[in-house]
Design a protein around this motif. Structure first.
Motif, short mmCIF file in Angstrom:
data_model
loop_
_atom_site.label_atom_id
_atom_site.label_comp_id
_atom_site.label_asym_id
_atom_site.label_seq_id
_atom_site.Cartn_x
_atom_site.Cartn_y
_atom_site.Cartn_z
N ARG A 1 -3.29 -6.38 -2.73
CA ARG A 1 -2.41 -5.32 -3.23
C ARG A 1 -2.52 -4.06 -2.35
O ARG A 1 -1.52 -3.38 -2.11
CB ARG A 1 -2.77 -4.97 -4.68
N THR A 2 -3.72 -3.77 -1.91
CA THR A 2 -3.92 -2.60 -1.05
C THR A 2 -3.15 -2.76 0.25
O THR A 2 -2.51 -1.82 0.74
CB THR A 2 -5.41 -2.39 -0.77
N GLU B 1 -0.47 -4.53 0.74
CA GLU B 1 0.95 -4.39 0.44
C GLU B 1 1.34 -2.92 0.35
O GLU B 1 2.39 -2.51 0.85
CB GLU B 1 1.28 -5.11 -0.88
N GLN B 2 0.48 -2.12 -0.27
CA GLN B 2 0.77 -0.70 -0.41
C GLN B 2 0.67 0.02 0.93
O GLN B 2 1.45 0.94 1.21
CB GLN B 2 -0.18 -0.06 -1.42
N GLN C 1 3.86 -0.49 2.69
CA GLN C 1 4.92 0.38 2.17
C GLN C 1 4.76 1.81 2.66
O GLN C 1 5.74 2.49 2.96
CB GLN C 1 4.91 0.35 0.64
N ALA C 2 3.50 2.25 2.76
CA ALA C 2 3.25 3.64 3.13
C ALA C 2 3.39 3.88 4.63
O ALA C 2 3.83 4.96 5.05
CB ALA C 2 1.85 4.06 2.66
N SER D 1 -4.34 -1.07 -9.89
CA SER D 1 -3.10 -1.11 -9.11
C SER D 1 -2.50 0.28 -8.97
O SER D 1 -2.02 0.66 -7.89
CB SER D 1 -2.09 -2.06 -9.77
N GLU E 1 -2.00 2.47 -5.48
CA GLU E 1 -0.73 3.09 -5.09
C GLU E 1 -0.91 4.56 -4.79
O GLU E 1 -0.36 5.08 -3.81
CB GLU E 1 0.29 2.89 -6.21
N THR F 1 -3.23 5.15 -1.45
CA THR F 1 -2.67 4.72 -0.17
C THR F 1 -1.37 5.41 0.17
O THR F 1 -0.83 5.20 1.27
CB THR F 1 -2.42 3.20 -0.17
N ALA F 2 -0.87 6.24 -0.71
CA ALA F 2 0.43 6.91 -0.48
C ALA F 2 0.35 7.84 0.72
O ALA F 2 -0.68 8.50 0.94
CB ALA F 2 0.84 7.68 -1.72
#
Length: 200
Positions: A24-25, A27-28, A31-32, A192, A196, A199-200
């Motif tokens: 999940r990290t 994936e984030q 995205q970032a 989760s 998010e 990691t933004a």
């Protein structure tokens, strides 16, 4: 493109909860930051040998005096250290086994802690030689330990990574995973959200 070093240590491989949090990290992070390049070291599938007198002796032996076997030991350690040096971000999945980190993760740490290379001693104390970078630590636990005396992982990881110069640490906990389905779902959802945010 960011280089991300991924370290997992779950005995359950990619099905382990800490490994799922790592996924999940990543994936984030995509995205970032857009596309990322990952180097994945699965310590359960490909364990780093535990430190013994022979391997430690190789680290202490000067380059000109090393045997071929000692040089192979040093080359292997150097390759692990180089992976850290080349990473812009490090992501570590850390399950809790019997109140501690997995032994394979400790063995890995023993191979990247090298005097004169990743740390040095001075008259004012030890100094980490690795350039700091973000380190995300995904801690999966069957019980609830964060902030209690039974959490041996967090202070150890802070001390060890800080010893090498890595102080930009981001801990994300998923706790109580063996305390019923409702607690597990709540913990994973909270983790989760934390991933998010951090990691933004």
């Amino acid at each position: 493109m960011k280089n991300v070093l991924v370290i997992t240590a779950s005995i359950f491989g990619q099905d382990g909860q800490s490994s799922q949090l790592v996924k999940r990290t990543l994936e984030q992070l995509k995205q970032a930051h857009g596309e990322i390049r990952t180097t994945h070291r699965d310590l359960a599938a490909e364990p780093v040998p535990h430190l013994d007198a022979s391997r430690f002796g190789a680290f202490l032996t000067g380059q000109d005096d090393r045997s071929d076997n000692q040089q192979r030991v040093v080359d292997y350690s150097d390759s692990l250290i180089e992976e850290v040096k080349q990473a812009d971000v490090v992501v570590i999945g850390v399950p809790m086994y019997n109140f501690g980190i997995p032994s394979v993760l400790k063995a890995y740490f023993d191979h990247i802690a090298r005097a004169g290379i990743t740390f040095r001693y001075t008259e004012n104390g030890p100094v980490g030689l690795l350039e700091d970078r973000p380190v995300y630590i995904l801690a999966a636990r069957g019980g609830i330990y964060a902030g209690t005396p039974n959490d041996s992982q967090t202070p150890y990881l802070r001390s060890f990574l800080g010893f090498l110069g890595l102080t930009d640490l981001h801990f994300i906990y998923a706790e109580g995973l063996n305390m019923g389905d409702e607690q597990k779902e709540t913990a994973l959802n909270e983790a989760s959200r934390d991933i998010e945010t951090l990691t933004a």
